[in-house]
Design a protein around this motif. Sequence first.
Motif, PDB file in Angstrom:
ATOM      1  N   VAL A   7      31.976  21.048 -17.311  1.00 34.85           N
ATOM      2  CA  VAL A   7      33.090  21.973 -17.178  1.00 34.85           C
ATOM      3  C   VAL A   7      33.300  22.381 -15.735  1.00 34.85           C
ATOM      4  O   VAL A   7      34.411  22.588 -15.290  1.00 34.85           O
ATOM      5  N   SER A   8      32.237  22.488 -14.968  1.00 38.05           N
ATOM      6  CA  SER A   8      32.368  23.002 -13.630  1.00 38.05           C
ATOM      7  C   SER A   8      32.429  21.908 -12.556  1.00 38.05           C
ATOM      8  O   SER A   8      32.764  22.168 -11.426  1.00 38.05           O
ATOM      9  N   ARG A  22      37.478  23.674 -18.972  1.00 34.18           N
ATOM     10  CA  ARG A  22      37.391  24.448 -17.734  1.00 34.18           C
ATOM     11  C   ARG A  22      38.230  25.718 -17.828  1.00 34.18           C
ATOM     12  O   ARG A  22      37.788  26.803 -17.427  1.00 34.18           O
TER      13      ARG A  22
END
Length: 202
Positions: A7-8, A22
């Motif tokens: 996600v990051s 995200r």
Amino acid sequence: MLTMPVVSESSPSPDARTRLARAAVEAFATRGFHGTTTRDISTAAGMSPAALYVHHRSKEELLFELSRVGHLRVLEMVRESVAGSDDPVEQLGILVEDFVRDHAVVHTGARVINYELAALSEEHLAEIVAIRHEIDLVVRDVIDRGVAAGVFHTPDAHMTALAVLSLGIDVARWFRDEGRWTPDQVAVHYRLLALRMAGSVA
């Protein structure tokens, strides 16, 4: 317990599911699960409000998927952390450093999947709790073996394991990228704290 680097991590052209993930992490972290609408998530992802339902049946299912992937990743990480040594002191030290560093690096996502558990359905929560239990067992086994070997002195290995994990999880709550310490500095310090909690004689 930790969340997902998927996600990051940035990528040149993230797919729709990644963009939604995200956006959801940022929205949940900022507004909380109940304060976030599906429109908030889809708009932040650059999609129409209906786009979220193409990939997830509900906002809760999206949170569950974030939590499931994140917790499974952390479970794999802690198992790998203890695989390279038979020494309980070294194993606990490496495990704690890896666990804490991870919660600092991906602190936003880790905060979401650890502090929004109450928003999950009963069935989904049970699945996450089962994964968290497996993570706890890895830590508890290391401490149990350390006690048996005489290198740890703690009256309750189970409680100590929970305390060690709780300290690591809490890093996601307070850590900030612009703060005083780096993830590595926090990880090294927490390693020392965890070994003292376990009653290490090393």
